[in-house]
Design a protein around this motif. Structure first.
Motif: not given
Ligand code: NAD
Ligand code: IPM
Ligand code: MN
Length: 360
Positions: A126-129, A165-175, A230-237, A248-250
């Motif tokens: 997964f990716v943390i944004v 808005d811009r960070i959530i949008r970035y996360a959605c685009e990445l997803a 951890p397998d549930w996740f793809d992009v976490v914003v 650090d948890l990741g």
């Protein structure tokens, strides 16, 4: 030949040990793909602070501005309070250069044992944004009645619609480019103004991406799920602080702080972006030559990708993955005895030698 000007800030502690390995690997990949790097070193650090009273010169940002990217190790060392060192160097660069995206991939690699028993490569990816410009990290607030019984500290969180808005949008685009799933880290049960606002913005923006599954968890249970599922996740914003903690948890769930890369991006490319690992200066192991340079090297691949050098980025990542999967050369944090330098050398050799990656 494409030529890139890179500002190098090794910084403190193991930053000085892992950055040269990153440069070694980037030089190897440059040779292979007909690129060239001109590196300029800046000695900005806690040591410089001790000598001059400043982490960087007053015109530091102007000096960095002409570079294509900034390649940084870690900042902070005992002797200088952390809020002084970080707010004197790293955080002003992130903010001054509008690097509002902090991108932090979390991937379990072949050859690495997760502390979560039974987890296999492919199950954790997964990716943390992380919002990187405001939130809980702010200079608004103050201290009153210092050193009296009425001592008060006030720290104001800042959440703006523009930055959310811009960070959530970035996360959605990445997803959209990945598994089409975005998860928001919130705490709107306990924090009554900023977090319900974050949730509103997440709902409004994610609605514009009907092809992306959107869900949210409070940060407490989200932390538990990242360990248990951890397998549930793809992009976490998440906001600045939540994204920091989850990073650090990741890193821990995929085996080591020494394996977690990061990129501080100015997506508009109006300013240079900054590439550094998730980890810090690790004073407990600094000076011993045993730090794992993989996070720093992988961060270099993220820099190449940002510069548009996808093939070269891919080659560096493949070399890292291959070495971790099959080489006995590994640092102590991942079960070996190799030095920082030996680990860097074996990855650089793999970059130079690897077949199947065609040079342009
Ligand atoms: P840290 O990430 O430096 O170290 C935490 C633990 O992880 C330590 O036990 C360390 O030995 C281990 N570790 C970290 N990187 C490693 C690597 N590459 N290989 C093997 N082991 C590794 O976190 P900390 O101890 O909380 O912070 C130390 C200093 O670094 C503080 O001054 C802190 O403010 C600063 N810091 C800076 C950054 C940054 O520059 N981006 C990030 C985090 C912390
Ligand atoms: C990180 C670090 C920094 C942050 C600190 C050193 C200010 O922990 O990059 O994760 O919290 O942004
Ligand atoms: Mn952190």
């Amino acid at each position: 030949m494409k030529a890139y000007k890179i500002a190098v800030i090794e910084g403190d502690g193991i930053g000085r040990e892992v950055v040269p390995e990153g440069v070694r690997v980037l030089e190897a990949v440059a040779h292979r793909f007909d690129l060239s790097f001109s590196w300029q070193n800046f000695d900005w650090s806690c040591e410089r602070y001790a000598k001059t009273g400043r982490m960087m010169p007053e015109d530091g940002l102007e000096q960095l501005r002409p570079f294509d990217a900034i390649y940084l190790g870690a900042i902070g060392y005992p002797g200088v309070p952390d809020h002084v060192s970080l707010w004197g160097l790293l955080i002003p660069i992130r903010r001054g250069f509008k690097q509002y995206v902090n991108l932090r991939p979390v991937r379990l690699l072949e050859g690495i044992t997760s502390p979560l028993s039974g987890r296999k490569p492919g199950e954790i990816d997964f990716v943390i944004v992380r919002e990187n410009s405001e939130g809980e990290y702010s200079e608004v607030g103050g201290r009153l009645n210092r050193n009296t019984e009425d001592d008060i500290a006030i720290q104001q969180s800042i959440f703006t619609r523009r930055a959310c808005d811009r960070i959530i949008r970035y996360a959605c685009e990445l997803a959209r480019t990945r598994k089409k799933h975005v998860t928001s880290a919130t705490k709107s049960n306990g924090i009554v103004f900023s977090m319900p606002f974050w949730d509103e913005r997440f709902a409004a923006i994610s609605k514009q991406y009907p092809d992306v599954k959107a869900d949210q968890f409070h940060i407490d249970i989200l932390s538990a799920h990242l360990v248990a599922h951890p397998d549930w996740f793809d992009v976490v914003v998440g906001s600045n602080l939540f994204g920091d903690i989850l990073s650090d948890l990741g890193a821990a769930v995929v085996g080591s702080m020494g394996l977690a890369p990061a990129a501080n991006l100015n997506p508009e490319r109006e300013y240079p972006s900054l590439f550094e690992p998730v980890h810090g200066s690790a004073p407990d192991i600094a000076g011993k030559g045993i730090a794992n340079p993989v996070a720093q090297i992988w961060t270099g691949a993220m820099m190449l990708r940002h510069l548009g050098e996808e093939q070269a980025a891919h080659a560096v990542e493949q070399a890292i993955f291959k070495v971790l999967a099959s080489s006995s050369v590994r640092t102590r944090d991942i079960g070996g005895k190799a030095s920082t330098r030996q680990m860097g050398e074996v990855i650089a050799e793999e970059v130079s030698a690897s077949a199947g990656v065609s040079a342009r």
